[in-house]
Design a protein around this motif. Structure first.
Motif, PDB file in Angstrom:
ATOM      1  N   ILE A 177       0.843  -1.199   0.000  1.00 40.85           N
ATOM      2  CA  ILE A 177       0.000   0.000   0.000  1.00 40.85           C
ATOM      3  C   ILE A 177       0.878   1.249   0.000  1.00 40.85           C
ATOM      4  N   ILE A 178       1.914   1.245   0.817  1.00 43.82           N
ATOM      5  CA  ILE A 178       2.837   2.388   0.878  1.00 43.82           C
ATOM      6  C   ILE A 178       3.462   2.624  -0.493  1.00 43.82           C
ATOM      7  N   LYS A 179       3.965   1.552  -1.105  1.00 44.43           N
ATOM      8  CA  LYS A 179       4.623   1.684  -2.406  1.00 44.43           C
ATOM      9  C   LYS A 179       3.656   2.178  -3.473  1.00 44.43           C
ATOM     10  N   THR A 180       2.405   1.722  -3.421  1.00 39.60           N
ATOM     11  CA  THR A 180       1.409   2.146  -4.403  1.00 39.60           C
ATOM     12  C   THR A 180       1.160   3.641  -4.296  1.00 39.60           C
ATOM     13  N   TYR A 181       0.983   4.148  -3.085  1.00 42.52           N
ATOM     14  CA  TYR A 181       0.733   5.575  -2.916  1.00 42.52           C
ATOM     15  C   TYR A 181       1.949   6.412  -3.295  1.00 42.52           C
ATOM     16  N   ILE A 182       3.141   5.907  -3.025  1.00 42.55           N
ATOM     17  CA  ILE A 182       4.356   6.627  -3.423  1.00 42.55           C
ATOM     18  C   ILE A 182       4.424   6.717  -4.938  1.00 42.55           C
ATOM     19  N   LYS A 183       4.075   5.631  -5.625  1.00 43.81           N
ATOM     20  CA  LYS A 183       4.063   5.650  -7.089  1.00 43.81           C
ATOM     21  C   LYS A 183       3.039   6.643  -7.623  1.00 43.81           C
ATOM     22  N   LYS A 184       1.892   6.756  -6.948  1.00 48.46           N
ATOM     23  CA  LYS A 184       0.882   7.727  -7.372  1.00 48.46           C
ATOM     24  C   LYS A 184       1.418   9.147  -7.241  1.00 48.46           C
ATOM     25  N   VAL A 185       2.083   9.431  -6.123  1.00 50.02           N
ATOM     26  CA  VAL A 185       2.653  10.768  -5.926  1.00 50.02           C
ATOM     27  C   VAL A 185       3.687  11.058  -7.006  1.00 50.02           C
ATOM     28  N   LEU A 186       4.564  10.096  -7.268  1.00 52.57           N
ATOM     29  CA  LEU A 186       5.597  10.294  -8.283  1.00 52.57           C
ATOM     30  C   LEU A 186       4.989  10.468  -9.669  1.00 52.57           C
ATOM     31  N   PHE A 187       3.897   9.765  -9.950  1.00 52.45           N
ATOM     32  CA  PHE A 187       3.228   9.920 -11.242  1.00 52.45           C
ATOM     33  C   PHE A 187       2.689  11.338 -11.397  1.00 52.45           C
ATOM     34  N   PHE A 188       2.032  11.857 -10.364  1.00 58.57           N
ATOM     35  CA  PHE A 188       1.468  13.199 -10.463  1.00 58.57           C
ATOM     36  C   PHE A 188       2.558  14.272 -10.450  1.00 58.57           C
ATOM     37  N   ILE A 189       3.686  13.988  -9.818  1.00 58.35           N
ATOM     38  CA  ILE A 189       4.813  14.920  -9.877  1.00 58.35           C
ATOM     39  C   ILE A 189       5.351  14.970 -11.302  1.00 58.35           C
ATOM     40  N   SER A 190       5.478  13.809 -11.934  1.00 49.86           N
ATOM     41  CA  SER A 190       6.011  13.784 -13.303  1.00 49.86           C
ATOM     42  C   SER A 190       5.046  14.410 -14.303  1.00 49.86           C
ATOM     43  N   SER A 191       3.733  14.358 -13.992  1.00 49.69           N
ATOM     44  CA  SER A 191       2.759  14.974 -14.886  1.00 49.69           C
ATOM     45  C   SER A 191       2.470  16.427 -14.503  1.00 49.69           C
ATOM     46  N   ASN A 192       3.223  16.971 -13.539  1.00 45.09           N
ATOM     47  CA  ASN A 192       3.118  18.370 -13.096  1.00 45.09           C
ATOM     48  C   ASN A 192       1.725  18.730 -12.580  1.00 45.09           C
ATOM     49  N   ASP A 193       1.080  17.808 -11.904  1.00 41.57           N
ATOM     50  CA  ASP A 193      -0.214  18.072 -11.285  1.00 41.57           C
ATOM     51  C   ASP A 193       0.016  18.309  -9.792  1.00 41.57           C
ATOM     52  N   VAL A 194       0.105  19.564  -9.411  1.00 40.79           N
ATOM     53  CA  VAL A 194       0.480  19.934  -8.045  1.00 40.79           C
ATOM     54  C   VAL A 194      -0.591  19.513  -7.041  1.00 40.79           C
ATOM     55  N   ASP A 195      -1.855  19.789  -7.355  1.00 39.17           N
ATOM     56  CA  ASP A 195      -2.921  19.520  -6.391  1.00 39.17           C
ATOM     57  C   ASP A 195      -3.033  18.040  -6.048  1.00 39.17           C
ATOM     58  N   LYS A 196      -3.029  17.197  -7.070  1.00 38.43           N
ATOM     59  CA  LYS A 196      -3.162  15.761  -6.812  1.00 38.43           C
ATOM     60  C   LYS A 196      -1.914  15.195  -6.147  1.00 38.43           C
ATOM     61  N   SER A 197      -0.750  15.715  -6.518  1.00 38.43           N
ATOM     62  CA  SER A 197       0.465  15.213  -5.879  1.00 38.43           C
ATOM     63  C   SER A 197       0.485  15.579  -4.395  1.00 38.43           C
ATOM     64  N   ILE A 198       0.031  16.762  -4.040  1.00 34.71           N
ATOM     65  CA  ILE A 198      -0.037  17.159  -2.628  1.00 34.71           C
ATOM     66  C   ILE A 198      -1.088  16.335  -1.891  1.00 34.71           C
ATOM     67  N   PHE A 199      -2.232  16.089  -2.559  1.00 37.30           N
ATOM     68  CA  PHE A 199      -3.292  15.283  -1.952  1.00 37.30           C
ATOM     69  C   PHE A 199      -2.778  13.883  -1.610  1.00 37.30           C
ATOM     70  N   PHE A 200      -2.121  13.228  -2.571  1.00 38.30           N
ATOM     71  CA  PHE A 200      -1.622  11.884  -2.323  1.00 38.30           C
ATOM     72  C   PHE A 200      -0.406  11.901  -1.398  1.00 38.30           C
ATOM     73  N   PHE A 201       0.361  12.978  -1.402  1.00 40.88           N
ATOM     74  CA  PHE A 201       1.471  13.094  -0.453  1.00 40.88           C
ATOM     75  C   PHE A 201       0.947  13.107   0.976  1.00 40.88           C
ATOM     76  N   ASN A 202      -0.150  13.809   1.210  1.00 41.42           N
ATOM     77  CA  ASN A 202      -0.744  13.824   2.550  1.00 41.42           C
ATOM     78  C   ASN A 202      -1.204  12.431   2.960  1.00 41.42           C
ATOM     79  N   LYS A 203      -1.758  11.675   2.013  1.00 40.85           N
ATOM     80  CA  LYS A 203      -2.159  10.299   2.305  1.00 40.85           C
ATOM     81  C   LYS A 203      -0.938   9.441   2.633  1.00 40.85           C
ATOM     82  N   VAL A 204       0.131   9.626   1.860  1.00 33.54           N
ATOM     83  CA  VAL A 204       1.361   8.868   2.101  1.00 33.54           C
ATOM     84  C   VAL A 204       1.894   9.176   3.494  1.00 33.54           C
TER      85      VAL A 204
END
Length: 93
Positions: free
Chosen positions: A27-54
């Protein structure tokens, strides 16, 4: 294979704990991958949202001993640095 009844039970319970811990690490690795995906796609809001979950998941599992507290801190620090750099690049343009 164990001969005593208590030893057999210990094998079963340790296998259950191992599977549970592996699921939690996954679960941890999955959420980290989601954050990294949104960082690479330059989506700040979603990356911050998933970072808080992580953050909450990693803190919870580090308190329970699933992962080491220094590893949890490293995960959070590395992701935060990447998000901050993404924000700095976006603001400079």
């Amino acid at each position: 294979m164990a001969n005593l009844k208590a030893s057999k039970k210990n094998v079963i319970t340790s296998e259950k704990k191992k599977n549970s811990n592996n699921r939690k690490r996954s679960i941890i690795k999955t959420y980290i991958k989601k954050v990294l995906f949104f960082i690479s796609s330059n989506d700040v809001d979603k990356s911050i949202f998933f970072f808080n979950k992580v953050q909450s998941i990693v803190d919870k599992y580090s308190l329970k001993g699933i992962i080491h507290k220094n590893k949890a801190a490293r995960y959070k620090s590395n992701l935060f640095i990447k998000i901050r750099n993404m924000n700095n690049l976006k603001n400079s343009k």
